[in-house]
Design an enzyme around this catalytic site. Structure first.
Site: not given
Length: 300
Positions: A39, A42, A44-46, A62, A167
């Site tokens: 879904i 990026g 760094m990851g998914e 994640k 963030d």
């Protein structure tokens, strides 16, 4: 600024893998997940959806990219994110269910939120004003402020636990179908006195172009420029504390109320340069929007 209960974070990668290996010997004690679809993805990851085969529920999963996991500092940061999020047990912070580690394949399961981000909600609000000149009850100022207050509750709790998000932005706040609110993505969170070494390893500077102002960058400057405090924007990592998050909350409040960015894009300077000087725009109402109460303007 008080720390009620210090979080426990295991930073030793060998210990984390040992705990996971010991647990995996008992298949009945492990939850098996079937990956359904991706879904979001990026650098760094998914994030994927997955089926919890024991409980029958669909969860969000994640995972860090395998090639990224080979870099110890990034893998440590990923594990820290999972542990911090799991230990922040608050109604407005997304719950984590389980961590899975298999070599360089690492990920964790968490609650799947059916809803939209505050960023999407703001965009929908502007579209409604442009098209109809009025707002529905899910997009009016009162509803938007209720969401914001829940974010404040979550951050007050996190700060009392000694955790700084670093963030905070509309894209990292999810609003569910029943108006439940969750603060997401604690990937660059800082635990006071715990994770200094992990973040000292980062040395690259953030891009100063406006094209990437909504993107999170990990480097000497951590965070998202459009929602940064001056100390974040200037890379003063050593002095960042909970007040930096409060500044970001103020920038979010500015946008939720005015439907405009506090650091707007223009030809004179970049968003990052404005963030470094805390050069905020004047809070004025969006076109066709009702007048903003003077008291609320004063708070912003």
């Amino acid at each position: 600024y008080m720390k009620d209960i210090q979080l426990t974070v295991v930073k030793d990668l060998s210990k984390l893998r040992a705990v996971n290996s010991a647990g995996s010997q008992d298949d009945d004690a492990q939850t098996n997940f079937t990956i359904l679809k991706s879904i979001d993805r990026g650098a760094m990851g998914e994030i994927l959806t997955a089926k919890d085969n024991q409980l029958g529920r669909t969860v969000a999963f994640k995972k860090i990219h395998e090639h990224v996991a080979k870099i110890p500092s990034y893998l440590e940061r990923f594990f820290m994110e999972a542990q911090v999020t799991a230990q922040l047990e608050h109604p407005n912070i997304v719950p984590v269910y389980q961590m899975k580690i298999d070599g360089n394949n690492a990920g964790y399961a968490m609650k799947l939120i059916h809803g939209k981000t505050l960023g999407v909600l703001i965009a929908e609000t502007k579209k409604q004003l442009k098209k109809y000149g009025k707002l529905g009850k899910r997009h009016n100022l009162s509803a938007r402020l209720e969401h914001f207050l829940k974010v404040c509750d979550a951050m007050h709790y996190a700060h009392r636990k000694g955790v700084i998000h670093r963030d905070l932005k509309p894209q990292n706040v999810m609003v569910g179908s029943f108006n439940e609110v969750y603060v997401m993505d604690w990937g660059i969170a800082k635990i006071v006195s715990v994770d200094d070494k992990v973040f000292e390893d980062a040395t690259s500077m953030i891009s100063s172009t406006d094209d990437a102002m909504d993107e999170t960058t990990v480097g000497q400057i951590l965070g998202t420029p459009a929602y940064m405090s001056p100390e974040q924007a200037n890379g003063q990592i050593d002095i960042i504390d909970h007040r930096s998050d409060l500044f970001s909350l103020g920038l979010i409040l500015f946008e939720l109320v005015t439907l405009k960015r506090a650091y707007p894009n223009d030809e004179n300077s970049t968003v990052l340069s404005k963030a470094k000087r805390a050069k905020l725009a004047k809070p004025v109402r969006y076109q066709r929007q009702p007048d903003i109460p003077k008291q609320l303007i004063a708070i912003i």
